[in-house]
Design a protein around this motif. Sequence first.
Motif, mmCIF file in Angstrom:
data_model
loop_
_atom_site.group_PDB
_atom_site.id
_atom_site.type_symbol
_atom_site.label_atom_id
_atom_site.label_comp_id
_atom_site.label_asym_id
_atom_site.label_seq_id
_atom_site.Cartn_x
_atom_site.Cartn_y
_atom_site.Cartn_z
ATOM 1 N N ALA A 252 -6.149 2.273 -1.280
ATOM 2 C CA ALA A 252 -5.164 1.461 -1.793
ATOM 3 C C ALA A 252 -3.551 1.905 -1.767
ATOM 4 O O ALA A 252 -2.823 1.404 -1.259
ATOM 5 C CB ALA A 252 -5.374 1.266 -3.505
ATOM 6 N N GLY A 253 -3.400 3.348 -1.780
ATOM 7 C CA GLY A 253 -2.213 4.135 -1.698
ATOM 8 C C GLY A 253 -1.766 3.991 -0.328
ATOM 9 O O GLY A 253 -0.469 3.508 -0.053
ATOM 10 N N ASN A 254 -2.647 4.126 0.632
ATOM 11 C CA ASN A 254 -2.522 3.978 1.957
ATOM 12 C C ASN A 254 -1.921 2.508 2.527
ATOM 13 O O ASN A 254 -1.196 2.400 3.331
ATOM 14 C CB ASN A 254 -3.695 4.356 3.038
ATOM 15 C CG ASN A 254 -3.881 5.948 2.846
ATOM 16 O OD1 ASN A 254 -2.801 6.702 2.400
ATOM 17 N ND2 ASN A 254 -4.911 6.325 2.996
ATOM 18 N N MET A 255 -2.661 1.559 1.906
ATOM 19 C CA MET A 255 -2.518 0.089 2.142
ATOM 20 C C MET A 255 -1.011 -0.091 1.724
ATOM 21 O O MET A 255 -0.173 -0.989 2.283
ATOM 22 C CB MET A 255 -3.395 -0.825 1.500
ATOM 23 C CG MET A 255 -4.939 -0.578 2.106
ATOM 24 S SD MET A 255 -6.096 -1.755 1.255
ATOM 25 C CE MET A 255 -5.451 -3.164 1.539
ATOM 26 N N ASP A 256 -0.601 0.180 0.488
ATOM 27 C CA ASP A 256 0.604 0.089 -0.093
ATOM 28 C C ASP A 256 1.656 0.777 0.901
ATOM 29 O O ASP A 256 2.803 0.219 1.118
ATOM 30 C CB ASP A 256 0.876 0.865 -1.637
ATOM 31 C CG ASP A 256 0.092 0.016 -2.415
ATOM 32 O OD1 ASP A 256 -0.424 -1.265 -2.238
ATOM 33 O OD2 ASP A 256 -0.122 0.551 -3.558
#
Length: 448
Positions: free
Chosen positions: A231-235
């Motif tokens: 999720a952090g990488n997607m953000d």
Amino acid sequence: MMSLSRALTIRLTLLGVAIFAAGIAAVLAFTFITEEPASLRNDVTSEIIRQGVRQSAEGLLMDKTPELLKIESASPLLWYVVSDGRSVVEYARELRPSLPIDVRLDGPTIAAQMRVGGGGENALTFDILERDGARIIVATGGGVPGWDLILVHFLRAIAGPALAISLVFGIVIAAAISMSVSYIAGTLRRAAEAAASIDPRAPRGLLPTLKTPVELMPLTNALNSALDQIAGNMDVQRRFMNNVAHELRTPLAIMRTRVDAVADAGARAALATDVNRLTTIVSSMLQLARLHNTELPFEPVQLNRVARDVLVDLAPLVLGNGIDIAFEEEGDTERSIEANEATVRAALANLVDNAIRHAQVRSTIIVRVIDGNRLEVADDGVGIVATQRAQMTEPFNRLSAHSAGAGLGLTIVRDIMAAHLGKLEILDTQGGGTTVRLLFPDMAGGSI
């Protein structure tokens, strides 16, 4: 593929069998250790003698069974006497000592086993039993049965209790296995349901840990950590794409102004084409960024009304490319869906734009609304090979290397349908071409 239920059932069953066998072995070992050897041998000998006793009109008869013959040949001090009060069968009378007790056969009916003489070599065994209404005495001593006969004797003696115990034990083990497998399967099923309910657009660590067994906590924590990292990488990627798209808009506007000032008509046209393509890519990236970073408001929408409005807006573009376009309605025309109208318009506009880009000369595009929740855009172009359809919704994937599109149109449509919990399908058009179908959920049940 390994089945956890099957593996657990097999292992618990084998463990139960091993425990039961160990229990039987422990009972036998305890008996052999605590029992006096001479008394043990006499008990086994007495049982084997009793197996050969039978009554007839003339009196008692003794059948020499193979086991009895084996004991007689191996026991030089063996003696035994069998009596029913009327007749006597005796073996090696000269070896029999004087009997230390007197058992009256005219007394009450009894069945007993007595040992006389302790555990020494002079131990005697008396068995009094009832057979066909008659009382029979069996007295013996000096027998030396082999360990095979002793083992059979004890196994036969404990067969009934062992069968009852094994039946109860089996039921308990089966119940324990069933409950254990059911509990583990239920725990894994709840974890799988929780994982399936995670929004792919925001895959945070949402797997439950409150009621998760300790054994599954490492796996649950690892998955939650991995989901948080994803999720952090997607953000980061979304913010990067959004920032890049915003930063490129001003240079592109300046570039368009300077291209218009180029004197060479051929160079100006080529540069204008490149600038238009860059502008399309940037606009599509902005659309994707907004779609991923914004909570879409939903409201009742009539799909056929939206389709008519979009076709009216796109009519000049369609007609300017020499393409015919038609609108059809089938089924329930009053039906509404729960949707975000702006993104539905964008999805339809992207599909029509794709159809125009890949249309042939004098092509026809048909926009069809079926039952109020199914939208189809069909063309009679070159079509898409079935093996390539799954890739067509990936970013920057174009049907042809010479296509003027950005390769983001179907990606935007895919993400719009995912936001609506709908489905995108790419099919063949009858007679040639491609049909893209959008299936929206019902307002009531959310089904497609």
